[in-house]
Design a protein around this motif. Structure first.
Motif, PDB file in Angstrom:
ATOM      1  N   ALA A 138      21.395  59.792  30.119  1.00 28.86           N
ATOM      2  CA  ALA A 138      21.593  59.439  28.711  1.00 28.86           C
ATOM      3  C   ALA A 138      21.706  60.700  27.852  1.00 28.86           C
ATOM      4  CB  ALA A 138      20.451  58.554  28.214  1.00 28.86           C
ATOM      5  N   GLN A 139      20.858  61.684  28.095  1.00 29.45           N
ATOM      6  CA  GLN A 139      20.925  62.928  27.332  1.00 29.45           C
ATOM      7  C   GLN A 139      22.269  63.627  27.536  1.00 29.45           C
ATOM      8  OE1 GLN A 139      17.230  64.739  28.751  1.00 29.45           O
ATOM      9  NE2 GLN A 139      16.491  64.754  26.644  1.00 29.45           N
ATOM     10  N   LYS A 140      22.763  63.604  28.750  1.00 28.32           N
ATOM     11  CA  LYS A 140      24.055  64.230  29.044  1.00 28.32           C
ATOM     12  C   LYS A 140      25.174  63.530  28.263  1.00 28.32           C
ATOM     13  CE  LYS A 140      27.147  65.316  32.870  1.00 28.32           C
ATOM     14  NZ  LYS A 140      27.376  65.199  34.308  1.00 28.32           N
ATOM     15  N   GLU A 141      25.150  62.208  28.254  1.00 27.19           N
ATOM     16  CA  GLU A 141      26.181  61.455  27.542  1.00 27.19           C
ATOM     17  C   GLU A 141      26.073  61.678  26.035  1.00 27.19           C
ATOM     18  OE1 GLU A 141      29.602  59.346  27.230  1.00 27.19           O
ATOM     19  OE2 GLU A 141      28.651  59.987  29.089  1.00 27.19           O
ATOM     20  N   THR A 150      12.673  56.160  20.564  1.00 27.06           N
ATOM     21  CA  THR A 150      12.158  55.135  21.473  1.00 27.06           C
ATOM     22  C   THR A 150      11.985  55.611  22.902  1.00 27.06           C
ATOM     23  OG1 THR A 150      14.371  54.280  21.893  1.00 27.06           O
ATOM     24  CG2 THR A 150      13.118  53.231  20.131  1.00 27.06           C
ATOM     25  N   VAL A 151      12.807  56.545  23.350  1.00 27.85           N
ATOM     26  CA  VAL A 151      12.742  56.981  24.741  1.00 27.85           C
ATOM     27  C   VAL A 151      12.022  58.326  24.877  1.00 27.85           C
ATOM     28  CG1 VAL A 151      14.095  57.624  26.779  1.00 27.85           C
ATOM     29  CG2 VAL A 151      14.806  55.690  25.377  1.00 27.85           C
ATOM     30  N   LYS A 206      28.579  53.557  27.061  1.00 27.32           N
ATOM     31  CA  LYS A 206      27.847  54.142  28.190  1.00 27.32           C
ATOM     32  C   LYS A 206      26.478  54.651  27.735  1.00 27.32           C
ATOM     33  CE  LYS A 206      28.259  57.648  31.789  1.00 27.32           C
ATOM     34  NZ  LYS A 206      29.102  58.728  32.334  1.00 27.32           N
ATOM     35  N   ALA A 207      26.432  55.328  26.593  1.00 28.53           N
ATOM     36  CA  ALA A 207      25.164  55.857  26.080  1.00 28.53           C
ATOM     37  C   ALA A 207      24.185  54.717  25.776  1.00 28.53           C
ATOM     38  CB  ALA A 207      25.416  56.701  24.830  1.00 28.53           C
ATOM     39  N   ARG A 208      24.677  53.635  25.177  1.00 29.40           N
ATOM     40  CA  ARG A 208      23.811  52.482  24.870  1.00 29.40           C
ATOM     41  C   ARG A 208      23.243  51.868  26.155  1.00 29.40           C
ATOM     42  NH1 ARG A 208      28.161  50.786  21.537  1.00 29.40           N
ATOM     43  NH2 ARG A 208      27.858  51.542  19.447  1.00 29.40           N
ATOM     44  N   LYS A 209      24.097  51.726  27.151  1.00 31.83           N
ATOM     45  CA  LYS A 209      23.633  51.146  28.423  1.00 31.83           C
ATOM     46  C   LYS A 209      22.584  52.042  29.081  1.00 31.83           C
ATOM     47  CE  LYS A 209      27.715  48.398  29.371  1.00 31.83           C
ATOM     48  NZ  LYS A 209      28.935  48.241  30.147  1.00 31.83           N
ATOM     49  N   LEU A 210      22.799  53.348  29.033  1.00 32.16           N
ATOM     50  CA  LEU A 210      21.822  54.269  29.610  1.00 32.16           C
ATOM     51  C   LEU A 210      20.520  54.255  28.807  1.00 32.16           C
ATOM     52  CD1 LEU A 210      24.232  57.187  30.507  1.00 32.16           C
ATOM     53  CD2 LEU A 210      22.909  55.817  32.133  1.00 32.16           C
ATOM     54  N   HIS A 211      20.619  54.116  27.504  1.00 32.90           N
ATOM     55  CA  HIS A 211      19.447  54.017  26.632  1.00 32.90           C
ATOM     56  C   HIS A 211      18.615  52.793  27.036  1.00 32.90           C
ATOM     57  CE1 HIS A 211      17.978  54.137  22.161  1.00 32.90           C
ATOM     58  NE2 HIS A 211      17.055  53.618  22.940  1.00 32.90           N
ATOM     59  N   ILE A 212      19.282  51.669  27.192  1.00 34.82           N
ATOM     60  CA  ILE A 212      18.601  50.433  27.606  1.00 34.82           C
ATOM     61  C   ILE A 212      18.006  50.585  29.004  1.00 34.82           C
ATOM     62  CG2 ILE A 212      18.990  48.005  28.206  1.00 34.82           C
ATOM     63  CD1 ILE A 212      21.038  47.999  25.847  1.00 34.82           C
ATOM     64  N   LYS A 213      18.723  51.268  29.881  1.00 38.14           N
ATOM     65  CA  LYS A 213      18.224  51.498  31.245  1.00 38.14           C
ATOM     66  C   LYS A 213      16.945  52.336  31.204  1.00 38.14           C
ATOM     67  CE  LYS A 213      19.772  53.176  35.731  1.00 38.14           C
ATOM     68  NZ  LYS A 213      20.881  53.813  36.462  1.00 38.14           N
TER      69      LYS A 213
END
Length: 101
Positions: free
Chosen positions: A68-71, A95-96, A22-29
């Motif tokens: 993403a920060q929450k996750e 990166t973000v 989930k964190a990786r997907k949110l990072h990419i988002k």
């Protein structure tokens, strides 16, 4: 008991894997949202209504960062010794967030 401990470890590992996914997907988002934001002013046919679209993309980016920060915060609280988590979070910060903590 030993069998109960094995089940607990398996559940913990599953929860970690799901959280990391989930964190990786949110990072990419987050990265995708900011790329979409910067595409608007690069257009040759940029119009005033595009500003509204840009603002929406900026809102999307801000929301994805919060998610993403929450996750990552949850995962770091629970699995703070995981090298893969620490590496993923460092990458997110760099990166973000543009923060080299």
């Amino acid at each position: 008991t030993r069998g109960g401990n094995t089940a607990s470890i398996a559940v913990d590992l599953l929860e970690f894997d799901q959280g990391m996914d989930k964190a990786r997907k949110l990072h990419i988002k987050c990265i995708s949202n900011i790329k979409q934001f910067w595409r608007f002013p690069a257009r040759k046919n940029f119009r005033s209504h595009s500003v509204e679209d840009m603002m929406q993309r900026l809102d999307d980016w801000t929301l994805s960062i919060r998610q993403a920060q929450k996750e990552y915060s949850y995962l770091l609280e629970k699995y703070n010794n995981s090298p893969s988590l620490l590496h993923a979070y460092a990458s997110f910060c760099d990166t973000v967030l543009n923060d080299e903590r």
